[in-house]
Design a protein around this motif. Structure first.
Motif, mmCIF file in Angstrom:
data_model
loop_
_atom_site.group_PDB
_atom_site.id
_atom_site.type_symbol
_atom_site.label_atom_id
_atom_site.label_comp_id
_atom_site.label_asym_id
_atom_site.label_seq_id
_atom_site.Cartn_x
_atom_site.Cartn_y
_atom_site.Cartn_z
ATOM 1 N N PRO A 163 -4.209 11.365 24.414
ATOM 2 C CA PRO A 163 -3.814 10.798 23.123
ATOM 3 C C PRO A 163 -4.841 9.776 22.648
ATOM 4 N N ILE A 164 -4.980 9.659 21.335
ATOM 5 C CA ILE A 164 -5.891 8.661 20.772
ATOM 6 C C ILE A 164 -5.137 7.329 20.709
ATOM 7 N N ALA A 165 -5.823 6.277 21.087
ATOM 8 C CA ALA A 165 -5.173 4.966 21.259
ATOM 9 C C ALA A 165 -4.339 4.586 20.033
ATOM 10 N N GLY A 166 -3.081 4.257 20.269
ATOM 11 C CA GLY A 166 -2.213 3.758 19.200
ATOM 12 C C GLY A 166 -1.451 4.834 18.458
ATOM 13 N N ARG A 173 0.822 -1.214 0.000
ATOM 14 C CA ARG A 173 0.000 0.000 0.000
ATOM 15 C C ARG A 173 0.855 1.264 0.000
ATOM 16 N N LEU A 174 2.067 1.172 0.503
ATOM 17 C CA LEU A 174 2.928 2.352 0.604
ATOM 18 C C LEU A 174 3.885 2.486 -0.580
ATOM 19 N N ALA A 175 3.769 1.582 -1.579
ATOM 20 C CA ALA A 175 4.684 1.629 -2.718
ATOM 21 C C ALA A 175 4.643 3.013 -3.367
ATOM 22 N N GLY A 176 5.780 3.657 -3.508
ATOM 23 C CA GLY A 176 5.840 4.968 -4.158
ATOM 24 C C GLY A 176 5.596 6.135 -3.225
ATOM 25 N N VAL A 177 5.149 5.864 -2.014
ATOM 26 C CA VAL A 177 4.896 6.940 -1.052
ATOM 27 C C VAL A 177 6.221 7.349 -0.395
ATOM 28 N N ARG A 178 6.499 8.657 -0.400
ATOM 29 C CA ARG A 178 7.755 9.128 0.179
ATOM 30 C C ARG A 178 7.556 9.890 1.479
ATOM 31 N N GLY A 179 6.343 10.403 1.648
ATOM 32 C CA GLY A 179 6.120 11.193 2.865
ATOM 33 C C GLY A 179 4.701 11.030 3.370
ATOM 34 N N VAL A 180 4.512 11.365 4.630
ATOM 35 C CA VAL A 180 3.190 11.243 5.253
ATOM 36 C C VAL A 180 2.854 12.553 5.964
ATOM 37 N N LEU A 181 1.668 13.089 5.657
ATOM 38 C CA LEU A 181 1.163 14.247 6.404
ATOM 39 C C LEU A 181 0.183 13.749 7.449
ATOM 40 N N LEU A 182 0.406 14.150 8.678
ATOM 41 C CA LEU A 182 -0.486 13.737 9.761
ATOM 42 C C LEU A 182 -1.232 14.932 10.326
ATOM 43 N N ASP A 183 -2.536 14.799 10.474
ATOM 44 C CA ASP A 183 -3.309 15.781 11.214
ATOM 45 C C ASP A 183 -2.985 15.588 12.706
ATOM 46 N N ILE A 184 -3.369 16.541 13.531
ATOM 47 C CA ILE A 184 -3.045 16.436 14.959
ATOM 48 C C ILE A 184 -4.303 16.267 15.815
ATOM 49 N N SER A 185 -5.145 17.343 15.854
ATOM 50 C CA SER A 185 -6.322 17.301 16.734
ATOM 51 C C SER A 185 -7.357 16.324 16.171
ATOM 52 N N GLY A 186 -7.810 15.408 16.997
ATOM 53 C CA GLY A 186 -8.779 14.407 16.555
ATOM 54 C C GLY A 186 -8.133 13.223 15.860
ATOM 55 N N VAL A 187 -6.805 13.298 15.618
ATOM 56 C CA VAL A 187 -6.090 12.202 14.955
ATOM 57 C C VAL A 187 -5.009 11.669 15.913
ATOM 58 N N LEU A 188 -4.167 12.585 16.395
ATOM 59 C CA LEU A 188 -3.174 12.171 17.386
ATOM 60 C C LEU A 188 -3.739 12.242 18.807
ATOM 61 N N TYR A 189 -4.543 13.299 19.048
ATOM 62 C CA TYR A 189 -5.092 13.457 20.397
ATOM 63 C C TYR A 189 -6.384 14.259 20.359
ATOM 64 N N ASP A 190 -7.182 14.152 21.417
ATOM 65 C CA ASP A 190 -8.329 15.032 21.627
ATOM 66 C C ASP A 190 -7.928 16.081 22.639
ATOM 67 N N SER A 191 -8.040 17.357 22.263
ATOM 68 C CA SER A 191 -7.682 18.425 23.189
ATOM 69 C C SER A 191 -8.729 18.513 24.294
ATOM 70 N N GLY A 192 -8.398 19.218 25.348
ATOM 71 C CA GLY A 192 -9.347 19.355 26.456
ATOM 72 C C GLY A 192 -8.629 19.677 27.746
#
Lengths: 217, 217
Positions: free
Chosen positions: A32-35, A7-26
């Motif tokens: 942090p979101i599990a995993g 699935r990652l063939a040809g992919v060189r970089g990854v953009l990650l969102d933060i809020s709601g993806v890495l963690y829920d603010s509050g």
């Protein structure tokens, strides 16, 4: 489901969102979101380049990175693409002096911006700062300008905090658009310019049409 | 310009707006617009029926009439068609229990309305009541409803006070519409039902298409 390597063939970089993806603010810095802590660590151990691309506009990049590091994420300020610094660049290029309708937490990003005699309005997720008085001031200022310029840091409808759903900047952007009969310029996702600046930051080019970019689940 | 008698041929009644037409609201009760007190008096001496048709939603009809009488206008409560009482009628007919995002000045119009366990949101020109906290509460309530109902008392963009232009309910209605993905039901001008209720109040029927109704200058 295909193997990661396929699935990652040809992919060189990854953009990650933060809020709601890495963690829920509050309260207490959020959770942090599990995993997600492990996922970021794994990406960073791989050959892939990683950039964090957020519409967060309540905190400066420094503050955001501090929160995330406390939650266990391996992240530094230079890896974060956020609307406030992108906006400062636009203001500088176009000689715009903003009235800022923003959260105090992000104000430091605008420390070196000339705000005398404003000739535009910059709106971000101001939270409690979205008082009637502040909104009315932004409105009156736009109505007084011959060429009203309204810049909005994102146009999200709402976001999730640990305490529940919260109104984001988008509804307030729509309110000012309707009141003044103007169309806001959105800095942040989903603007292609904003995604491109994130790609530039990690030295990767977009080789595919945006619609073909992959979301890994 | 044709003589009044010619221009008024066939006209049986006159609907008058209030804010920005009879007076500008503001500190100390506002100020009458030049000539308006005399114009109302002259209309009332004529054969024409007169009804005041307003989107005013910061004051109850009683309070509004008191302000206008102090400024010298000949006006009584029954002559005023306003969105709050029209909304109460709709709430009753449809079994709706509102969360009210309104100005304290108009709250008495809703004294007999059941507001327990709200199943709709009613928004009016709340002025300083348009805090982030109150807007977020209205938003969260709408998001929790299976069939979200948002009723807006008018949809004006702004109005003029003696101190300057002020944001009206319309921008905040747009904000909630965008945040929740709903369309508000507007009670008040320019809704045909609202104009019809004003005509009913003075016992006159609309014989012409709305576009042909005359504005006397």
């Amino acid at each position: 489901m295909a193997a990661w390597s396929e699935r990652l063939a040809g992919v060189r970089g990854v953009l990650l969102d933060i809020s709601g993806v890495l963690y829920d603010s509050g309260a207490g810095g959020g959770t942090p979101i599990a995993g997600s802590v492990e996922a970021v660590a794994r990406l960073k151990r791989s050959q892939l380049k990683v950039q964090f691309c957020t519409n967060e506009s309540q905190k400066s990049r420094g503050e955001l990175v501090a929160v995330l590091r406390r939650l266990g994420f391996d992240i530094s300020e230079g890896e974060v693409t956020a609307p406030a610094p992108a906006t400062c660049q636009i203001l500088k290029e176009r000689g715009l002096r903003p009235y800022l309708l923003i959260h105090d937490g992000v104000r430091s990003e605008f420390d070196h911006v000339d705000m005398s005699n404003p000739n535009c309005v910059v709106i971000a997720d101001a939270g409690e700062g979205f008082s009637y008085q502040n909104m009315n001031k932004a409105f009156q200022l736009l109505m007084d300008l011959e060429n009203p310029v309204l810049i909005s840091l994102g146009k999200g409808r709402y976001y999730k905090e640990t305490s529940g759903l919260m109104l984001d900047v988008g509804p307030y952007m729509k309110a000012l658009e309707y009141a003044c009969g103007v169309e806001a310029e959105v800095v942040g996702k989903p603007s292609p310019e904003f995604f491109n600046s994130a790609l530039q930051a990690m030295g990767v080019e977009a080789h595919q049409e945006p619609g073909n970019n992959r979301v890994l689940e």
